[in-house]
Design a protein around this motif. Structure first.
Motif, PDB file in Angstrom:
ATOM      1  N   CYS A  41      -6.190  -2.303  -5.245  1.00 47.97           N
ATOM      2  CA  CYS A  41      -6.698  -3.042  -6.414  1.00 47.97           C
ATOM      3  C   CYS A  41      -5.813  -4.275  -6.651  1.00 47.97           C
ATOM      4  O   CYS A  41      -4.620  -4.248  -6.373  1.00 47.97           O
ATOM      5  CB  CYS A  41      -6.615  -2.195  -7.675  1.00 47.97           C
ATOM      6  N   THR A  84      -3.600  -7.402  -6.990  1.00 51.44           N
ATOM      7  CA  THR A  84      -2.705  -8.098  -6.070  1.00 51.44           C
ATOM      8  C   THR A  84      -2.519  -7.317  -4.770  1.00 51.44           C
ATOM      9  O   THR A  84      -2.458  -7.911  -3.682  1.00 51.44           O
ATOM     10  CB  THR A  84      -1.350  -8.332  -6.786  1.00 51.44           C
ATOM     11  N   ALA A  85      -2.455  -5.991  -4.880  1.00 58.54           N
ATOM     12  CA  ALA A  85      -2.306  -5.173  -3.671  1.00 58.54           C
ATOM     13  C   ALA A  85      -3.530  -5.334  -2.759  1.00 58.54           C
ATOM     14  O   ALA A  85      -3.412  -5.301  -1.528  1.00 58.54           O
ATOM     15  CB  ALA A  85      -2.106  -3.707  -4.065  1.00 58.54           C
ATOM     16  N   VAL A 101      -2.647   0.532  -0.419  1.00 62.39           N
ATOM     17  CA  VAL A 101      -1.494  -0.266  -0.850  1.00 62.39           C
ATOM     18  C   VAL A 101      -1.420  -0.217  -2.370  1.00 62.39           C
ATOM     19  O   VAL A 101      -2.418  -0.482  -3.051  1.00 62.39           O
ATOM     20  CB  VAL A 101      -1.613  -1.727  -0.348  1.00 62.39           C
ATOM     21  N   SER A 102      -0.262   0.151  -2.877  1.00 66.78           N
ATOM     22  CA  SER A 102      -0.096   0.242  -4.333  1.00 66.78           C
ATOM     23  C   SER A 102       1.381   0.132  -4.696  1.00 66.78           C
ATOM     24  O   SER A 102       2.209   0.849  -4.143  1.00 66.78           O
ATOM     25  CB  SER A 102      -0.654   1.585  -4.823  1.00 66.78           C
ATOM     26  N   GLN A 103       1.686  -0.749  -5.604  1.00 64.87           N
ATOM     27  CA  GLN A 103       3.068  -0.867  -6.086  1.00 64.87           C
ATOM     28  C   GLN A 103       3.462   0.429  -6.774  1.00 64.87           C
ATOM     29  O   GLN A 103       4.443   1.076  -6.410  1.00 64.87           O
ATOM     30  CB  GLN A 103       3.170  -2.073  -7.040  1.00 64.87           C
ATOM     31  N   GLY A 145       1.815   3.328  -6.985  1.00 63.96           N
ATOM     32  CA  GLY A 145       1.427   4.582  -6.345  1.00 63.96           C
ATOM     33  C   GLY A 145       0.631   5.493  -7.264  1.00 63.96           C
ATOM     34  O   GLY A 145       0.386   6.654  -6.931  1.00 63.96           O
ATOM     35  N   THR A 162      -2.247   4.137  -9.249  1.00 68.81           N
ATOM     36  CA  THR A 162      -3.509   3.517  -9.664  1.00 68.81           C
ATOM     37  C   THR A 162      -4.674   4.483  -9.426  1.00 68.81           C
ATOM     38  O   THR A 162      -4.885   4.947  -8.299  1.00 68.81           O
ATOM     39  CB  THR A 162      -3.695   2.188  -8.905  1.00 68.81           C
ATOM     40  N   VAL A 179       4.572  -7.378 -15.671  1.00 72.50           N
ATOM     41  CA  VAL A 179       3.239  -6.831 -15.405  1.00 72.50           C
ATOM     42  C   VAL A 179       2.603  -7.552 -14.203  1.00 72.50           C
ATOM     43  O   VAL A 179       1.955  -6.937 -13.365  1.00 72.50           O
ATOM     44  CB  VAL A 179       2.357  -6.910 -16.679  1.00 72.50           C
ATOM     45  N   ALA A 180       2.811  -8.857 -14.122  1.00 75.32           N
ATOM     46  CA  ALA A 180       2.277  -9.599 -12.976  1.00 75.32           C
ATOM     47  C   ALA A 180       3.148  -9.310 -11.752  1.00 75.32           C
ATOM     48  O   ALA A 180       4.350  -9.540 -11.761  1.00 75.32           O
ATOM     49  CB  ALA A 180       2.267 -11.086 -13.280  1.00 75.32           C
ATOM     50  N   GLN A 236       5.100  -6.067   0.157  1.00 71.36           N
ATOM     51  CA  GLN A 236       3.917  -5.443   0.769  1.00 71.36           C
ATOM     52  C   GLN A 236       3.517  -6.229   2.018  1.00 71.36           C
ATOM     53  O   GLN A 236       3.259  -5.655   3.089  1.00 71.36           O
ATOM     54  CB  GLN A 236       2.731  -5.444  -0.222  1.00 71.36           C
ATOM     55  N   LYS A 279      -2.797 -14.728 -10.504  1.00 73.33           N
ATOM     56  CA  LYS A 279      -1.542 -14.888 -11.243  1.00 73.33           C
ATOM     57  C   LYS A 279      -1.743 -15.829 -12.425  1.00 73.33           C
ATOM     58  O   LYS A 279      -1.288 -15.561 -13.522  1.00 73.33           O
ATOM     59  CB  LYS A 279      -0.431 -15.473 -10.348  1.00 73.33           C
ATOM     60  N   GLU A 287      -3.875 -14.205 -15.233  1.00 72.47           N
ATOM     61  CA  GLU A 287      -3.187 -13.102 -15.914  1.00 72.47           C
ATOM     62  C   GLU A 287      -2.186 -13.563 -16.945  1.00 72.47           C
ATOM     63  O   GLU A 287      -2.118 -13.001 -18.025  1.00 72.47           O
ATOM     64  CB  GLU A 287      -2.359 -12.302 -14.887  1.00 72.47           C
ATOM     65  N   VAL A 302      -2.316   1.135 -13.840  1.00 72.78           N
ATOM     66  CA  VAL A 302      -3.654   1.435 -14.344  1.00 72.78           C
ATOM     67  C   VAL A 302      -4.050   2.842 -13.894  1.00 72.78           C
ATOM     68  O   VAL A 302      -4.651   3.035 -12.835  1.00 72.78           O
ATOM     69  CB  VAL A 302      -4.678   0.370 -13.885  1.00 72.78           C
TER      70      VAL A 302
HETATM   71  C1  F6R Z   1      -1.487  -8.361 -10.646  1.00 75.11           C
HETATM   72  C2  F6R Z   1      -1.222  -6.944 -10.764  1.00 75.11           C
HETATM   73  C3  F6R Z   1      -2.358  -5.972 -10.605  1.00 75.11           C
HETATM   74  C4  F6R Z   1      -1.944  -4.836  -9.674  1.00 75.11           C
HETATM   75  C5  F6R Z   1      -3.045  -3.775  -9.588  1.00 75.11           C
HETATM   76  C6  F6R Z   1      -2.701  -2.659  -8.618  1.00 75.11           C
HETATM   77  O1  F6R Z   1      -0.361  -9.129 -10.869  1.00 75.11           O
HETATM   78  O2  F6R Z   1      -0.112  -6.550 -10.959  1.00 75.11           O
HETATM   79  O3  F6R Z   1      -3.498  -6.620 -10.131  1.00 75.11           O
HETATM   80  O4  F6R Z   1      -1.669  -5.369  -8.417  1.00 75.11           O
HETATM   81  O5  F6R Z   1      -3.274  -3.225 -10.862  1.00 75.11           O
HETATM   82  O6  F6R Z   1      -1.554  -1.975  -9.021  1.00 75.11           O
HETATM   83  P1  F6R Z   1      -0.765  -1.065  -8.009  1.00 75.11           P
HETATM   84  O7  F6R Z   1      -0.219  -1.940  -6.941  1.00 75.11           O
HETATM   85  O8  F6R Z   1       0.308  -0.395  -8.811  1.00 75.11           O
HETATM   86  O9  F6R Z   1      -1.757  -0.072  -7.434  1.00 75.11           O
END
Ligand code: F6R
Length: 363
Positions: free
Chosen positions: A54, A56-57, A100-102, A104, A106, A152-153, A161, A239, A242, A360
């Protein structure tokens, strides 16, 4: 702790040379081999890759599609998790699914992973938080080692990544015999130089600050790019939306004449991401179409590109020269800093933009 920066986002942007170097250190051995965590993966057993994420990922996945297809010759499907999970897509044999998820955590990405479990041969994940749900449910976990991201951004997580995805694409190319030893060694040596080059790019801050003053007065902004710069244009627009609340859209430069060119007038700044690569002339011709309609172009390119076409632009931002494979990681810096300075000029809440959450975990 913002370490002397005004915002976490500024701190995290500035940390990128360090965290990219850290990520590289985890994946490249001292004798120049790409090493993956256990249980590893054999890309000769994989004919197709599905990448899901989702925000940015997702743009990191779109970028990686170019690398996997061009360098490793693996066909790649990329989708946003919220679409993928409900479409019930057929999962072909001999395929791997990569998430891919910052965070992990979402919700949609995790649901997409669960859909693939038992259908794909292997579930891979590229995550920042190692003890997350997505990591726990994957067969092979590739941490990006970006450290905690507070803003958040997403910024440093995105470039880490990309770094890990590129290393994975190179490993895939190596497994499949699509890259010779000399070319691979050159890619790895270019990667080792990357943290320094990213540092240099961070130094173009004054130029970006000036361009951002212009952007902060706009109601709408367009981002254009071709090839590897197309997903990055999407990331730049996200970016900006947001954190500055300015309406921004990105298009593949070649799509301009199929509709969005109707939007162009002297009030619409157009950020053109165009390193002097094989596609440069094509993008320049789109840029000239914009200028012919009084659109104000902010050209982000290298010294050669700016020397050739910069005088026609409204503003220019110069990036260091770099091998074209690495341009998305480098050009992420101006994408982030343009948004950051625009938001600061507008006085918005950079680290906690309205209506957004860092993770999220609900649909
Ligand atoms: C944009 C941003 C969001 C996340 C997205 C996925 O700056 O931060 O679009 O990239 O909500 O989140 P993760 O990577 O945690 O799954």
């Amino acid at each position: 702790d913002k370490a002397g920066h005004k915002h976490f986002m500024a701190k995290e942007i500035a940390e990128q040379p360090g965290v990219i170097a850290q990520a590289l250190g985890h994946y490249i051995s001292s004798d120049g081999q790409i090493i993956l965590p256990k249980p590893d993966i054999d890309f000769t057993a994989i004919d197709r890759l599905t990448m899901v994420a989702c925000g940015t990922a997702y743009y990191a996945c779109l970028t990686a599609k170019y690398w996997f297809e061009q360098i490793a010759r693996i066909p790649v499907e990329v989708d946003v998790a919220s679409e993928f999970r409900y479409r019930e897509p057929p999962i072909p044999a001999r395929s791997a699914a990569l998430f891919v998820s910052q965070s992990g955590e979402t919700a949609d990405t995790l649901a997409a992973l669960r859909y693939c479990a038992g259908k794909s041969d292997t579930i891979l994940s590229v995550i920042n938080v190692p003890e997350s749900s997505i990591a726990r449910e994957s067969d092979l976990v590739l941490p990006i080692h970006a450290g905690v991201e507070v803003g958040v951004a997403s910024t440093k997580a995105f470039t880490c990544q990309l770094t890990v995805l590129l290393l994975l694409a190179l490993r895939a190319a190596q497994d499949r015999g699509e890259v010779d030893a000399k070319t691979l060694a050159r890619h790895l040596s270019d990667l080792r130089d990357l943290p320094n080059i990213v540092s240099t790019a961070l130094g173009a801050n004054a130029e970006m600050h000036q361009a951002a003053i212009k952007l902060s007065e706009a109601r709408d902004v367009l981002f254009l790019g071709r090839g590897l710069m197309y997903p990055l244009a999407l990331e730049g627009a996200l970016k900006l939306k947001e954190i500055s609340y300015i309406h921004a859209e990105a298009y593949a430069a070649g799509e301009l004449k199929h509709g969005p060119i109707a939007l162009i007038d002297k009030h619409v700044p157009v950020v053109v991401m165009a390193p002097r690569d094989a596609l440069f002339e094509k993008t320049v011709s789109n840029m000239q179409e914009v200028m012919a309609r009084k659109g104000r172009v902010i050209l982000v390119s290298d010294a050669t590109g700016i020397e050739e076409f910069g005088q026609e632009a409204f503003a220019t931002i110069e990036m260091p020269q770099i091998s074209s494979v690495l341009t998305p990681i480098l050009y992420a810096i101006p994408a982030q800093l343009l948004a950051y300075h625009t938001a600061v000029a507008k006085g918005t809440d950079v680290d906690q933009p309205r209506n957004l959450a860092k993770s999220v975990t609900v649909e």
